[in-house]
Design a protein around this motif. Structure first.
Motif, PDB file in Angstrom:
ATOM      1  N   GLY A 124       0.820  -1.207   0.000  1.00 35.45           N
ATOM      2  CA  GLY A 124       0.000   0.000   0.000  1.00 35.45           C
ATOM      3  C   GLY A 124       0.848   1.248   0.000  1.00 35.45           C
ATOM      4  O   GLY A 124       1.811   1.346   0.762  1.00 35.45           O
ATOM      5  N   ASP A 125       0.485   2.193  -0.850  1.00 35.28           N
ATOM      6  CA  ASP A 125       1.132   3.507  -0.850  1.00 35.28           C
ATOM      7  C   ASP A 125       0.217   4.520  -0.170  1.00 35.28           C
ATOM      8  O   ASP A 125      -0.975   4.603  -0.463  1.00 35.28           O
ATOM      9  N   ILE A 126       0.829   5.298   0.710  1.00 33.56           N
ATOM     10  CA  ILE A 126       0.071   6.308   1.443  1.00 33.56           C
ATOM     11  C   ILE A 126      -0.122   7.540   0.573  1.00 33.56           C
ATOM     12  O   ILE A 126       0.791   7.940  -0.154  1.00 33.56           O
ATOM     13  N   GLU A 127      -1.316   8.117   0.644  1.00 33.06           N
ATOM     14  CA  GLU A 127      -1.597   9.340  -0.119  1.00 33.06           C
ATOM     15  C   GLU A 127      -1.932  10.474   0.849  1.00 33.06           C
ATOM     16  O   GLU A 127      -2.035  10.269   2.053  1.00 33.06           O
ATOM     17  N   ALA A 128      -2.085  11.662   0.290  1.00 29.18           N
ATOM     18  CA  ALA A 128      -2.250  12.870   1.117  1.00 29.18           C
ATOM     19  C   ALA A 128      -3.391  12.721   2.127  1.00 29.18           C
ATOM     20  O   ALA A 128      -3.279  13.159   3.265  1.00 29.18           O
TER      21      ALA A 128
END
Lengths: 261, 261
Positions: A124-128
């Motif tokens: 998972g990539d974290i977003e704003a």
């Protein structure tokens, strides 16, 4: 915005994998005053379980791929064994810990990393807007001390392996919307950022963005330290007051390297 | 006391071990209105992981002993894999689940079972004041939906394997101090309590303590059903309004057996 402080502390596998170091760290963390959060990894223990199960790590150019078997192992080790042992030990000290993944209360929702050009699997990539600031604030206001492992979710029922340094930085940046004094500490194997790893007297006490650029050019800061410090400076840009990089055994003292704006 | 209702639902390994049954159950649970809690086991999956790891279950007269290896497996499977998959799936439906052990927020503190005459290892027995009613109520009031696995702690840093039926009954009895309408549902492999397991028409719709005594004398209720129903009647004695025993696939409908005072 609350004038309260919030201290977010990240520990890695060198601490969670050593009962003595972990006990020392938790005793220090317990003594920190005010609202606080732990973020932990556990990669070494996950590797150990994978080996016992005969599961070979799938790699692409030195980077791990999280396939179906690997995410199950990560969830068992990070969210199960490592997380809940930390929680039980903190409770025995009197800190009201609650162990969490990003799926719990939808606190951290990530996107699965795009499968092109390389499919890294359940990562998972974290977003704003990944951090659920309101819900986390409500939880902190019940008096609970969150202990996050490096697992998040995608909102579609899937658990995702997510970098613990990035989680710590994103939580700090998100909570800086609510708390005026957010402090982020990365606990580290070394006393802090060193000009010469072999020379304990070469610790750099303070780094601002200009010095950081120079240290990168001079290759004093390189490899795995670059994403860690990039995360840290992102957090400062987002309103986090201070970022420390120090040995876990010095938590609670003015040691290590401090990053400033 | 709040006039609100609270519904506590216990599921066993026959549900958590079957992706289809679990998805159907979670969709039904999601539709229940008001405050609610899940309690789950996961013994079958723990046995599967133990077998993969080559760990043999230690038994005494048919009862499992939870040694150091066994508690680690239980924590990994119950608190890690099973619990967090349920949480992620509930989140995907829009239920704001949070996965918990009894160590988290010190919600359920147990005593290690006395080592005399038999040392069952890391097994926790629930006592009258084990459930932290105030803290659980605070958590429910944040809008979270607790999902408890069958792990508790002793307050001295140790995680304990604890019977999930007993956890469900103790949570219900404890929360009946705060909520006027506590409903406890045990999801079961069969349609409910049957006079004859082979005859679907022999379902007993309602059992009161007098009928329960008779059913035990007649050996209609026997073996593993006795502790389950004892737990259930204890809960009713403690102020729980209703206890249902029904198939998971009928949750949300008026099915199965209801226990009354």
């Amino acid at each position: 915005m609350s004038k309260e402080d919030l201290h977010i502390v990240k520990i890695g596998g060198n601490i969670t994998g050593s009962p003595d170091k972990l006990a020392d760290f938790l005793a220090r963390f317990h003594k920190l005053e005010g609202k606080k959060i732990i973020v932990h990894g556990g990669g070494r223990q996950a590797t150990a379980l994978s080996e016992k199960l005969g599961i070979k790590a799938k790699m692409h150019e030195g980077r791990r791929i999280t396939d179906d078997e690997a995410i199950d192992v990560a969830v068992q080790v990070y969210a199960g064994l490592v997380n809940k042992k930390i929680v039980a030990q903190l409770q025995s000290l009197g800190t009201n810990a609650v162990g969490l993944t990003g799926a719990d209360m939808n606190l951290i929702k990530c996107s699965i990393r795009p499968k092109d050009p390389i499919d890294f699997g359940w990562v998972g990539d974290i977003e704003a807007d990944s951090v659920n600031v309101e819900q986390l604030d409500k939880l902190l206001n019940t008096g609970a001390v969150p202990v996050f492992c490096a697992i998040t979710h995608d909102g579609n029922g899937n658990l995702l392996n997510t970098n613990a340094d990035t989680i710590a930085s994103a939580l700090s940046a998100g909570m800086a919307q609510k708390y005026s004094g957010v402090e982020l500490t990365y606990c580290f194997e070394m006393p802090g950022v060193m000009r010469d790893i072999k020379d304990p007297n070469s610790l750099i006490r303070e780094i601002d963005p200009t010095l950081y650029d120079q240290l990168k050019k001079d290759e004093v800061v390189k490899d795995g330290m670059i994403p860690k410090l990039d995360n840290a400076f992102d957090a400062i840009e987002s309103g986090v007051s201070k970022v420390h990089i120090q040995e876990a055994s010095t938590l609670g003292t003015e040691s290590g390297t401090t990053l400033i704006k």
